[in-house]
Design an enzyme around this catalytic site. Structure first.
Site, PDB file in Angstrom:
ATOM      1  N   GLU A 248       5.840  -0.339  -2.249  1.00  0.00           N
ATOM      2  CA  GLU A 248       6.933  -0.922  -1.451  1.00  0.00           C
ATOM      3  C   GLU A 248       6.941  -0.163  -0.130  1.00  0.00           C
ATOM      4  O   GLU A 248       7.360   0.999  -0.083  1.00  0.00           O
ATOM      5  CB  GLU A 248       8.275  -0.739  -2.174  1.00  0.00           C
ATOM      6  CG  GLU A 248       8.413  -1.520  -3.463  1.00  0.00           C
ATOM      7  CD  GLU A 248       8.652  -3.004  -3.240  1.00  0.00           C
ATOM      8  OE1 GLU A 248       8.917  -3.416  -2.095  1.00  0.00           O
ATOM      9  OE2 GLU A 248       8.566  -3.760  -4.227  1.00  0.00           O
ATOM     10  N   CYS A 284      14.241   0.306   5.270  1.00  0.00           N
ATOM     11  CA  CYS A 284      12.942  -0.385   5.398  1.00  0.00           C
ATOM     12  C   CYS A 284      13.099  -1.797   5.953  1.00  0.00           C
ATOM     13  O   CYS A 284      12.172  -2.326   6.551  1.00  0.00           O
ATOM     14  CB  CYS A 284      12.227  -0.416   4.059  1.00  0.00           C
ATOM     15  SG  CYS A 284      13.193  -1.184   2.763  1.00  0.00           S
TER      16      CYS A 284
HETATM   17  P1  NAD Z   1       6.884   8.873   3.217  1.00  0.00           P
HETATM   18  O1  NAD Z   1       5.778   7.901   3.005  1.00  0.00           O
HETATM   19  O2  NAD Z   1       6.722   9.914   4.234  1.00  0.00           O
HETATM   20  O3  NAD Z   1       7.209   9.641   1.848  1.00  0.00           O
HETATM   21  C1  NAD Z   1       7.484   8.922   0.666  1.00  0.00           C
HETATM   22  C2  NAD Z   1       7.075   9.759  -0.534  1.00  0.00           C
HETATM   23  O4  NAD Z   1       5.663   9.907  -0.531  1.00  0.00           O
HETATM   24  C3  NAD Z   1       7.656  11.171  -0.547  1.00  0.00           C
HETATM   25  O5  NAD Z   1       8.053  11.490  -1.849  1.00  0.00           O
HETATM   26  C4  NAD Z   1       6.480  12.032  -0.126  1.00  0.00           C
HETATM   27  O6  NAD Z   1       6.538  13.329  -0.638  1.00  0.00           O
HETATM   28  C5  NAD Z   1       5.320  11.274  -0.746  1.00  0.00           C
HETATM   29  N1  NAD Z   1       4.011  11.514  -0.135  1.00  0.00           N
HETATM   30  C6  NAD Z   1       3.724  11.879   1.132  1.00  0.00           C
HETATM   31  N2  NAD Z   1       2.384  11.957   1.298  1.00  0.00           N
HETATM   32  C7  NAD Z   1       1.823  11.621   0.117  1.00  0.00           C
HETATM   33  C8  NAD Z   1       0.478  11.493  -0.338  1.00  0.00           C
HETATM   34  N3  NAD Z   1      -0.561  11.731   0.452  1.00  0.00           N
HETATM   35  N4  NAD Z   1       0.262  11.128  -1.616  1.00  0.00           N
HETATM   36  C9  NAD Z   1       1.302  10.864  -2.434  1.00  0.00           C
HETATM   37  N5  NAD Z   1       2.593  10.961  -2.065  1.00  0.00           N
HETATM   38  C10 NAD Z   1       2.853  11.337  -0.800  1.00  0.00           C
HETATM   39  O7  NAD Z   1       8.193   7.989   3.493  1.00  0.00           O
HETATM   40  P2  NAD Z   1       9.653   8.441   3.907  1.00  0.00           P
HETATM   41  O8  NAD Z   1       9.643   8.945   5.308  1.00  0.00           O
HETATM   42  O9  NAD Z   1      10.256   9.284   2.848  1.00  0.00           O
HETATM   43  O10 NAD Z   1      10.414   7.026   3.843  1.00  0.00           O
HETATM   44  C11 NAD Z   1      10.364   6.107   4.878  1.00  0.00           C
HETATM   45  C12 NAD Z   1       9.377   5.000   4.602  1.00  0.00           C
HETATM   46  O11 NAD Z   1       9.652   4.368   3.365  1.00  0.00           O
HETATM   47  C13 NAD Z   1       9.473   3.896   5.655  1.00  0.00           C
HETATM   48  O12 NAD Z   1       8.189   3.468   6.012  1.00  0.00           O
HETATM   49  C14 NAD Z   1      10.224   2.800   4.917  1.00  0.00           C
HETATM   50  O13 NAD Z   1      10.021   1.519   5.425  1.00  0.00           O
HETATM   51  C15 NAD Z   1       9.687   2.950   3.543  1.00  0.00           C
HETATM   52  N6  NAD Z   1      10.578   2.329   2.577  1.00  0.00           N
HETATM   53  C16 NAD Z   1      10.218   1.142   2.005  1.00  0.00           C
HETATM   54  C17 NAD Z   1      11.079   0.511   1.131  1.00  0.00           C
HETATM   55  C18 NAD Z   1      10.706  -0.781   0.461  1.00  0.00           C
HETATM   56  O14 NAD Z   1      11.354  -1.133  -0.530  1.00  0.00           O
HETATM   57  N7  NAD Z   1       9.728  -1.518   0.929  1.00  0.00           N
HETATM   58  C19 NAD Z   1      12.316   1.073   0.862  1.00  0.00           C
HETATM   59  C20 NAD Z   1      12.660   2.276   1.478  1.00  0.00           C
HETATM   60  C21 NAD Z   1      11.788   2.899   2.331  1.00  0.00           C
END
Ligand code: NAD
Length: 477
Positions: A248, A284
């Protein structure tokens, strides 16, 4: 008594070290969070594997009862949950309360669906030679789900993975966002008290790339369920191999207001302020791009600007606060830089565009170039672009000129136009006469293009967390 400090101290015993967790509003340290080791994650997986043996023997009624107990406990502790979200995410308290209410809904739907997930009867005699058999499908849990979650909805987006996983009889390990682990600890504690078999839901905190790598490669993890940024989504997809995966991801949500909306502009402007600026646009499906028919452009922008300027920046714990600190300084700097770049490329700043303490004033720009970062990337901040368009045709072209495809909204009273947009918008969800910033927790929800892969929305998430098994009974043998 729920208390995230207790969960932290349990993890601390084996953690290699800790990292400081900061309050985004005060930038003061809240506590130290365990930086769990790879071995700790492996141990959690082994515990979850044992717990799965218990989970899969529970009846659907027993699983539903646990989910019901869990949301009842959240209902009894709403204040603590809302204040914890605000403490760690800097989310204005009124929106944190909204998130807690939605989490209760999410788990209610999971309890309902736990009792309902049913297979189907298959007519094998529809194929030549298939007669003499009764066939049907059943759903079986897959084992351990590895969940990786973002900072912006630290409770409800964890519940969107935990609820469905437990509803079908899996166990689950959550790796929450580094910046917002406390809400997931509370959720875990609630399930411990709700009667969940020990170890069936664990939270492991620490570095995303390192711990994510362990989850994605471990043979005992059956599925990765990820919510977060598209760039991390791509890394995860490249690591999971043959595991099931749901992604997502982000969006730069677009809205079109057509010329039939003259009488409704004030109402739409009112809604758009919430869609674009709630939780500082760190959502998001935040409304990021608004296209307005040129006949209504001036009137809309006037109404929208006026309402936007009424928003109050402040301490997120205050009832009156609408706008608060951005999650961290890095994000604040990036967003301000993108605003500056758009202006250099010819955009007009209508309001905002500057920092206010640790936040950014709600910002509206017009005439933003299609190739500006503010148009084509995900801002994830309190910034919205409003561009005039001469026709619905042009609006469709602009809205689809995006590498993302999660939600889009259209305000129109022209029925054929509504259907045309519904069919031609390249997104997972089209909202007619609503903003793109709309989600109910039980609706199928997923992105196309760079916005994701697979679906959430309880029932749909559950279907992606099970094996469908066909059973054929040859009664003529
Ligand atoms: P992010 O991608 O920076 O982090 C999300 C998670 O991924 C965290 O737990 C982080 O520790 C982990 N992570 C980071 N690098 C990783 C890797 N290489 N391998 C595995 N895990 C890793 O996102 P964020 O800044 O926390 O959240 C914002 C983003 O989330 C925005 O792009 C937003 O659109 C998206 N989002 C999407 C939805 C949806 O339902 N489509 C909902 C909420 C947020």
């Amino acid at each position: 008594m729920l208390n995230w400090e207790e969960s932290i101290s349990k993890l601390l015993k084996d953690a290699t070290h800790t990292y400081p967790l900061y309050n985004p509003h005060t930038r003061e340290k809240i506590t130290d969070i365990p930086e769990c080791s790879n071995e700790q994650m492996e141990k959690a997986i082994s515990i979850a594997k044992d717990a799965f043996q218990n989970m899969k023997t529970l009846t659907s009624n027993e699983r539903a009862n646990i989910l019901e107990n869990a949301y009842t406990l959240i209902e009894e502790n709403k204040k603590l949950f809302a204040e914890t979200i605000t403490l760690e995410a800097g989310k204005p308290i009124k929106y944190s309360r909204g998130e807690v209410e939605r989490t209760i809904q999410t788990l209610k739907f999971a309890a309902i669906e736990a009792r309902k997930l049913e297979g189907e009867s298959i007519r094998l005699d529809a194929a030549p030679g298939g007669d003499g058999r009764d066939a049907y499908t059943i759903f079986q849990p897959i084992g351990i789900v590895g969940a990786i979650t973002p900072f912006n909805f630290p409770l409800n987006l964890v519940a969107h993975k935990v609820g469905p996983a437990l509803a079908v009889g899996n166990s689950i390990i959550v790796k929450p966002a580094e910046k917002t682990p406390l809400s997931s600890f509370l959720l875990m504690e609630v399930f411990e008290k709700a009667g969940l078999p020990k170890g069936a839901f664990q939270v492991i905190t620490g570095d995303g790339p390192r711990l994510g790598n362990v989850l994605c490669h471990h043979p005992d993890i059956a599925k990765i369920s990820f919510t977060g940024s598209p760039s991390v989504g791509k890394i995860i997809k490249s690591q999971v191999g043959l595991k099931k995966v749901t992604l997502e991801l982000g969006n730069n949500s677009a809205l079109y207001i057509d010329e039939s909306m003259k009488e409704k502009l004030d109402e739409i402007a009112e809604k758009a302020v919430v869609g674009a600026f709630s939780y500082n646009g760190q959502v998001c499906i935040s409304t990021q791009r608004i296209y307005v028919h040129e006949k209504l452009f001036h009137e809309f922008i006037t109404a929208f600007k006026e309402r936007t300027e009424r928003l109050i920046y402040g301490n997120p714990m205050d009832e009156t606060t609408d706008i608060s600190a951005i999650i961290d300084e890095k994000a604040q700097t990036r967003i301000l830089q993108w605003i500056k770049e758009a202006q250099q490329e010819g955009a007009n700043l209508i309001t905002g565009g500057e920092k206010i303490e640790h936040g950014i004033k709600p910002t509206i720009l017009t005439n933003v170039a299609s190739d500006s970062k503010l148009s084509c990337q995900e801002v994830f901040g309190p910034v919205v672009i409003v561009n005039p368009v001469p026709s619905a045709e042009e609006a469709l072209t602009e809205m689809n000129a995006s590498e993302y495809g999660l939600n889009a909204g259209v305000f129109t009273y022209h029925l054929p136009q509504a259907f045309r947009f519904a069919h031609e918008l390249e997104v997972g969800q089209v909202l007619i006469n609503d903003l793109p910033t709309l989600r109910f927790d039980h609706m199928p929800y997923g992105g196309i293009k760079s916005s994701g892969y697979g679906y959430e929305g309880i029932k749909y998430a559950m279907q992606e967390m099970v094996h469908r098994k066909l059973i054929s009974m040859n009664y003529s043998f």
